[in-house]
Design an enzyme around this catalytic site. Sequence first.
Site, PDB file in Angstrom:
ATOM      1  N   ASP A  29       0.975  -1.324   0.578  1.00 50.68           N
ATOM      2  CA  ASP A  29       0.016   0.338  -0.407  1.00 50.68           C
ATOM      3  C   ASP A  29       0.278   1.163   0.267  1.00 50.68           C
ATOM      4  OD1 ASP A  29      -2.029  -1.319  -0.104  1.00 50.68           O
ATOM      5  OD2 ASP A  29      -2.545  -1.408   2.017  1.00 50.68           O
ATOM      6  N   GLY A  30       1.869   1.097   0.465  1.00 45.17           N
ATOM      7  CA  GLY A  30       2.644   2.717   0.856  1.00 45.17           C
ATOM      8  C   GLY A  30       3.541   2.885  -0.576  1.00 45.17           C
ATOM      9  N   TYR A  39      -4.500   5.229   9.618  1.00 44.40           N
ATOM     10  CA  TYR A  39      -4.607   5.918  10.838  1.00 44.40           C
ATOM     11  C   TYR A  39      -5.342   6.229  11.137  1.00 44.40           C
ATOM     12  CZ  TYR A  39      -1.790   8.609  13.278  1.00 44.40           C
ATOM     13  OH  TYR A  39      -1.518   9.483  14.798  1.00 44.40           O
TER      14      TYR A  39
END
Length: 254
Positions: free
Chosen positions: A43-44, A156
């Site tokens: 995902d990063g 987050y």
Amino acid sequence: MKIAIVASRSMNSQKSLSKLTKLYQNYIVNDKQADVIVALGGDGFMLSTLHQFIKSEIPVFGMRRGTVGFLMNRYSSDNLIERLEQSQITTLYPLRMLATTTHGHHYEALAINEVSLLRQTRQSSRIGISINGQDKITQLVGDGVMIATPGGSTAYNLSAHGPVLPLSADILALTPISPFRPRRWKGAIIPSNAHIKFSIQDCDKRPVSATADNFEVRDVDSVEVFEDRSISLRLLFDPEHRLEDRIINEQFII
């Protein structure tokens, strides 16, 4: 179909890049020769790929080669053209952050997941919040606050106990981070066309940084955030692994 293949630096990604390049012609992205970008990683890496080619408007099809793959499809070197032709498009809109520092410097950045404000020292932050020019919270005391997109609501934002947002809802999540005062405020769900302004109080004693995904500005005095609909990000998913379904499923993981 002209495919551009990009990969993270991990060993798995680089091996897959080498294999796919032998099977399919690898076109250039910068010259807009490609019809689709295939991103290999986690995902990063998907977020960094979207940021890198954000102006190209070329759709991105991710295949998981990293540890986390919420935004990725399963990896397979077989029938890639057929998968791309049958894939479904999910359109995301980024947040635009306008940050002003205590030294009077101005910065702009785009966030696909969230814009977060965080205390820089042991001292808790004190932040005022206004929406569309109206003061909503005079002083939020805690570790910080964030504004998350639907696509970023499971990242987050979810870890900070914020709500999971459906992609089609045209809303944003305003979520406090370890709030101390007001103690009972759990955050808010606001329209996607809202204009949010954060005003930092006691900047010298309680410095705060602002982060738009991976772009950080330290010692901010004020931060404005709004959804930028002039920019669209197109992600491709296999029909059986739609992002909308994944976001719904996240709410039932115990």
